[in-house]
Design a protein around this motif. Structure first.
Motif, mmCIF file in Angstrom:
data_model
loop_
_atom_site.group_PDB
_atom_site.id
_atom_site.type_symbol
_atom_site.label_atom_id
_atom_site.label_comp_id
_atom_site.label_asym_id
_atom_site.label_seq_id
_atom_site.Cartn_x
_atom_site.Cartn_y
_atom_site.Cartn_z
ATOM 1 N N TYR A 11 0.672 -1.158 0.020
ATOM 2 C CA TYR A 11 -0.022 0.020 -0.059
ATOM 3 C C TYR A 11 1.003 1.190 0.121
ATOM 4 O O TYR A 11 0.512 2.218 -0.560
ATOM 5 C CB TYR A 11 -0.918 -0.070 1.206
ATOM 6 C CG TYR A 11 -1.358 1.280 1.629
ATOM 7 C CD1 TYR A 11 -2.486 1.837 1.236
ATOM 8 C CD2 TYR A 11 -0.957 2.155 2.722
ATOM 9 C CE1 TYR A 11 -3.050 3.172 1.627
ATOM 10 C CE2 TYR A 11 -1.471 3.156 3.276
ATOM 11 C CZ TYR A 11 -2.660 3.600 2.463
ATOM 12 O OH TYR A 11 -2.954 4.991 2.907
ATOM 13 N N ALA A 12 2.020 1.249 0.564
ATOM 14 C CA ALA A 12 2.964 2.406 0.745
ATOM 15 C C ALA A 12 3.861 2.435 -0.356
ATOM 16 O O ALA A 12 4.856 3.367 -0.411
ATOM 17 C CB ALA A 12 3.508 2.350 2.192
ATOM 18 N N TYR B 230 -4.905 7.605 -0.311
ATOM 19 C CA TYR B 230 -5.703 6.522 -0.306
ATOM 20 C C TYR B 230 -6.012 6.176 1.202
ATOM 21 O O TYR B 230 -5.098 5.730 1.981
ATOM 22 C CB TYR B 230 -5.232 5.281 -1.210
ATOM 23 C CG TYR B 230 -6.004 4.072 -1.174
ATOM 24 C CD1 TYR B 230 -7.530 4.103 -1.364
ATOM 25 C CD2 TYR B 230 -5.471 2.933 -0.872
ATOM 26 C CE1 TYR B 230 -7.972 2.942 -1.135
ATOM 27 C CE2 TYR B 230 -6.130 1.608 -0.906
ATOM 28 C CZ TYR B 230 -7.434 1.862 -1.012
ATOM 29 O OH TYR B 230 -8.208 0.451 -0.799
ATOM 30 N N VAL B 231 -7.105 6.041 1.535
ATOM 31 C CA VAL B 231 -7.542 5.397 3.069
ATOM 32 C C VAL B 231 -8.271 4.413 2.726
ATOM 33 O O VAL B 231 -9.582 4.274 2.410
ATOM 34 C CB VAL B 231 -8.592 6.610 3.463
ATOM 35 C CG1 VAL B 231 -8.798 6.012 4.983
ATOM 36 C CG2 VAL B 231 -8.001 8.052 3.878
ATOM 37 N N LYS C 122 4.170 7.250 4.196
ATOM 38 C CA LYS C 122 4.349 7.591 2.654
ATOM 39 C C LYS C 122 5.407 8.650 2.346
ATOM 40 O O LYS C 122 5.608 8.705 1.182
ATOM 41 C CB LYS C 122 2.900 8.347 2.403
ATOM 42 C CG LYS C 122 1.683 7.292 2.473
ATOM 43 C CD LYS C 122 1.542 6.884 1.045
ATOM 44 C CE LYS C 122 0.469 5.733 1.065
ATOM 45 N NZ LYS C 122 -0.950 6.227 0.835
ATOM 46 N N LEU D 178 -4.323 7.970 10.201
ATOM 47 C CA LEU D 178 -4.305 7.517 8.776
ATOM 48 C C LEU D 178 -4.547 8.770 8.164
ATOM 49 O O LEU D 178 -3.748 9.138 6.849
ATOM 50 C CB LEU D 178 -5.185 6.196 8.596
ATOM 51 C CG LEU D 178 -5.425 5.821 7.083
ATOM 52 C CD1 LEU D 178 -4.096 5.686 6.439
ATOM 53 C CD2 LEU D 178 -6.010 4.281 7.420
ATOM 54 N N ARG E 224 -1.953 11.489 7.929
ATOM 55 C CA ARG E 224 -0.751 11.150 6.776
ATOM 56 C C ARG E 224 -1.113 11.383 5.804
ATOM 57 O O ARG E 224 -0.441 12.159 4.854
ATOM 58 C CB ARG E 224 -0.415 9.866 7.184
ATOM 59 C CG ARG E 224 0.938 9.401 6.373
ATOM 60 C CD ARG E 224 1.189 7.955 6.178
ATOM 61 N NE ARG E 224 0.103 7.309 5.978
ATOM 62 C CZ ARG E 224 -0.564 5.804 6.016
ATOM 63 N NH1 ARG E 224 0.170 5.259 7.079
ATOM 64 N NH2 ARG E 224 -1.216 5.473 5.286
ATOM 65 N N GLU E 225 -2.252 10.956 5.196
ATOM 66 C CA GLU E 225 -2.586 11.253 3.561
ATOM 67 C C GLU E 225 -2.840 12.626 3.637
ATOM 68 O O GLU E 225 -2.602 12.867 2.485
ATOM 69 C CB GLU E 225 -4.108 10.266 3.541
ATOM 70 C CG GLU E 225 -3.753 8.663 3.681
ATOM 71 C CD GLU E 225 -2.486 8.245 2.694
ATOM 72 O OE1 GLU E 225 -2.612 8.257 1.428
ATOM 73 O OE2 GLU E 225 -1.477 7.920 3.402
#
Lengths: 369, 511
Positions: A242-243, B342-343, B365, B417, B420-421
């Motif tokens: 995903y990362a 993307y979550v 990320k 989460l 971060r996104e």
């Protein structure tokens, strides 16, 4: 009626003291079990253990021999620790170790004394690491691209590596075999140019290389981008994908590096204390003992160093027990027991036991009920 | 076994129940009474202790202290088996079915009255008969993995009825259902109570509680804060009891986006796990500053669509472009670099690395660039300081430095989460069920984050099974059914009923 019992719950972060105490207790518990065994078979455990400590650390020769035994264990321990951290179950350090030894000895013999020592020794060492990595690659590529089970392939390749070595020395007149010895075959001596310089009794510079590699491995895992990616993959491959982390490439890298560590151990062993591709000196299960080292070190690269020295001391002390009439196999038994207790101890590092706390009013009514 | 209704109905009395996890008090002196033949709603935010209480009653957990009295007799359940023997069974949020066995075999599994040899035919006719009687139609010969989520839930309920459970605990059963399926479930619940069985209905949807229950108990922070007859309960009062304060969930402001399309999807086809096509030629676009909602019952291609859009699965045909760059064939990292956030639905298994610290996860990320790394080297200090800033800024609670992130609550996991996104300053944000399982406070925070991103000009694709949420946040809605878009609605035209019909595959429901 009130229910009251002991609760097992996960600990968030174990304290440093605890993570140090549990492995020490594992060793202690193994010594106690071994002691009971010795006592039953009619030996005084204190005498035997005293003799072992003396053999391992009691003299300058003892210390140097202990460190000689520890050197390959540091590297096979790192091989296991790095792979296991990423859930790559490479239990083929044994075979990768032997391939490292075979390739290193082969290159050293081929070069002879034609190349100066400053060049020859490094070439031989690197060749051994490459040999171990290539042997690991036989399991690594199918694992990553076809999903084969690496436990089985690495384990099977151990036997192939062992028999390959035996064939080169006992079963053929290969360049590895010493042509001057015919009754009791052994390997051709490693030329002086490729032999590692000794500085303390029989102890050579291999110990420094092993320690340097341990520090390098720790740095790699904890302080580099690559290491961060490896940690994510080891913790959760889905999250890594995903990362945007290339999971197959990371697994491949770790697998090959793990093999390289084991191969390096084999190279240092033949170019150092053994001095030839001698099956009797190499077939000691040093790759398997590396798994115990990794487990007891809780997969921490720096902790591998002292643990390997402990295991090296046991290995070193084993043969000397024969002089007091105790079978040296007691050492293998102790190492096995240490592994079992170390793995069991993980539970107490990860979990805590407690009695539920009860509010005062419940205690009061609970007592009445 | 079908004529065993005559068994006594049960009254359940939980007295002063205490239960702790990790030193957190999940239940603190909870009292709860269930009368025979009633639907008793258990209402509360996530983490209020509802599931813990239910799991104690169902024998999954043992209370640290307190008393359970069934029909005047004190009982101790050592396992769910004991609870079932006493007539109490639970349908968990995560179903406990064996995917490779048939419906009939799942019913038989663990049943104490069955011998060594079991006649499949008998089992199947039993299952069919039970299903018919309670309005829970399922194909008894089908294997579980072939069933939809709604059908699997029916199997779970049938499993309890097959064991003649007198008390059925349903933990948020409507979370996975369409509005129409929910209505069918409610009539089944009514039928069960008419027979003298009782139902504990766990939910945090007020209108459902109002519609189906006889009484409501409200929990907050591990304690029971009130119990009233549903007839006397005003939704507003219930909400206040639940949260402890007045609360309005944020909704979108009315203005149509005129931004440039940032995500353009043309005739996209994506394979499913078994190689069959799961997304079958889907086309749509998302403009900057616009929320496009994707409605649909789970399992209709949402997951595959998301995977296809973020680079986790290679599409077999069609195209995806992000900010006018074709990313159809690109890998995940290239998508991230192109400004895609993307979550995922699976927070802890995919969006976050459970064993790593919160600080490490916040850098998951951006770790490839400064300040997190310098060339190939990591800068541990940057993880610490950046982490600390984000934790404060996004109000992520419960973080202890050095501890793995999995110890945080669901709401705080999601806040981390999203933090971060959003910090990536994405051009497009794809979110799947971002508030699923979150309490009202965390839901508010997550919705606010999404709307702030919309305001900032991010294009947002919101995939959710929560219709209320889709309706509250979306400018436009598309409905997925069996991998195809069966309807597209503007926010003004969309209602829960219309969406529900479309989600059930009736194309004419929309226009």
């Amino acid at each position: 009626m009130t229910v009251r019992r002991i609760i097992v719950e996960p600990r968030g972060l174990a304290s440093l003291r605890l993570t140090l105490t549990v492995p020490l207790l594992s060793v202690l518990a193994a010594l106690v079990i071994g002691g009971v065994f010795l006592w039953i078979t009619g030996d005084n455990p204190f005498t035997v253990y005293g003799h072992m400590v003396d053999a391992a650390f009691g003299s300058s020769r003892g210390v140097s021999e202990t460190l000689i035994s520890a050197t390959p264990l540091i590297l096979t321990g790192l091989a296991a620790a790095l792979a296991f951290k990423m859930l790559v179950w490479n239990i083929g350090a044994e075979g990768q170790f032997l391939l490292g030894a075979i390739v290193a000895a082969g290159i050293a013999i081929a070069m002879g004394d034609t190349i100066p020592a400053v060049l020859a020794a490094p070439v031989v060492i690197v060749a051994g690491a490459v040999g171990g990595a290539l042997w690991a690659a036989i399991s690594a590529f199918p694992r990553v691209y076809l999903g084969t089970n690496e436990i089985i392939t690495t384990l099977m390749l151990n036997f192939i590596a062992l028999n390959l070595m035996n064939y080169l020395i006992f079963g053929s007149s290969s360049p590895w075999r010493d042509p001057l010895v015919s009754t009791f075959p052994t390997g051709r001596p490693i030329p002086d140019a490729a032999s590692l310089p000794r500085f303390f009794n029989r102890l050579d510079v291999g110990i420094f290389i092993a320690i340097a590699v341990a520090v390098f491995a720790w740095y790699l895992v904890n302080r580099t981008r690559w290491g961060f990616e490896v940690r994510v993959v080891g913790d959760s491959p889905e999250t890594a994908r995903y990362a945007g982390i290339q999971v197959p490439r990371k697994i491949l890298g770790v697998f090959l590096l793990s093999g390289a560590f084991a191969g390096l151990a084999g190279a240092l062993f033949v170019a150092g204390p053994v001095g030839a591709l001698d099956p009797r000196s190499l077939d000691l299960g040093l790759g398997f003992t590396g798994i115990i080292v990794a487990a007891l070190a809780r997969l921490n690269a720096l902790a591998v160093i002292p643990v390997a020295i402990l295991m090296g001391a046991l290995n070193n002390a084993g043969p000397s027990l024969q002089s007091i009439g105790v079978p040296p196999e007691i050492v293998t038994m102790l190492q096995g027991a240490i592994l079992i207790f170390a793995v069991g101890g993980e539970f107490f590092i990860a979990n805590r036991l407690r009695r539920p706390e009860l509010p005062p009013d419940v205690l009061a009514t609970g007592a009445a009920a | 076994m079908s004529d065993s209704i005559a068994r006594e109905t049960l009254g359940v009395d939980l007295r002063d129940i205490h239960k702790q996890f990790y030193g957190v008090k999940a239940n603190e002196g909870v009292n709860f009474q269930l009368r025979p033949g009633e639907v008793h709603a258990l209402l509360g935010e996530n983490g209020a202790g509802k599931s813990t209480l239910c799991s104690i009653l169902a024998g999954l957990y043992r209370p640290d202290a307190g008393e359970m009295v069934i029909d005047g007799e004190p009982v101790v359940f050592k396992s769910p088996k004991d609870a079932l023997a006493a007539g109490i069974g639970m349908v968990y949020q995560h179903f406990r079915l064996v995917p490779n066995l048939t419906v009939a075999e799942n019913l038989a599994l663990g049943h104490h009255n069955l011998g060594v040899l079991v006649d499949q035919k008998d089992l199947q006719s039993d299952a069919a008969e039970l299903g018919e009687r309670y309005g829970l139609p399922v194909d008894a010969t089908a294997r579980i993995w072939q069933l939809s989520v709604g059908e699997q839930q029916r199997v779970e309920i049938l499993k309890l009825l097959y064991r003649d459970a007198r008390v059925l605990i349903l933990d948020e059963p409507t979370a996975v259902l369409t509005p129409q399926e929910s209505q069918a479930l409610f009539s089944t619940m009514r039928q069960l109570t008419d027979e003298g069985r009782s139902v504990i209905f766990v939910s945090h949807k007020l209108h459902e509680v109002k519609q189906v229950s006889d009484r409501v108990s409200v929990m907050r922070q591990g304690q029971m804060v009130g119990e009233i007859d549903t007839a006397d309960a005003e939704p507003r009062d219930l909400a206040r009891m639940m949260v402890g304060r007045d609360l309005e969930l944020p909704t979108r402001e009315e203005d149509e986006s005129t931004g440039e399309p940032v995500l353009v999807v043309r005739d996209l086809r994506v394979p499913g796990d078994r190689g069959l096509e799961s997304v079958k030629g889907v086309s749509f676009e998302v403009r900057a500053g616009e929320v496009v909602g994707v409605a649909g019952v789970s399992g209709n291609g949402q997951r595959e669509l998301a995977y296809g859009l973020v680079g986790l699965r290679r599409p077999t045909a069609g195209s995806v472009s992000l900010d006018s760059v074709d990313v159809t064939e690109a890998n995940v990292l290239e998508h991230i670099r192109q400004g895609l956030a993307y979550v995922p639905q699976n927070r802890l298994g995919m969006g976050l690395s459970p064993g790593l610290t919160t600080e490490d996860n916040l850098g998951l990320k951006a770790f490839r660039e400064a300040p997190y790394s310098k060339g190939r080297q990591l800068v541990p200090a940057a993880f610490k300081t950046r982490g600390k800033d984000l934790i404060a800024q996004y109000d992520i609670r419960g973080v202890v430095p050095g501890l793995p992130i999995r110890l945080l609550s669901g709401g705080n996991l999601q806040k981390a989460l999203l933090a971060r996104e959003v910090e990536m300053q994405p051009k497009i944000l794809i979110a799947r069920s971002p508030t699923r399982g979150l309490d009202v406070g965390a839901t508010e925070a997550v919705r606010n984050s999404i709307l702030r991103e919309r305001q900032r000009g991010t294009g947002i694709l919101l995939m959710s099974e929560d219709l209320d949420e889709l309706l509250a946040l979306s400018d436009r809605l598309i409905v997925l059914y069996e991998g195809e878009i069966v309807g597209e609605l503007t926010a003004r035209m969309a209602t829960a009923e219309r969406l529900g019909l479309l989600m059930a595959g009736q194309k004419d429901g929309g226009n």
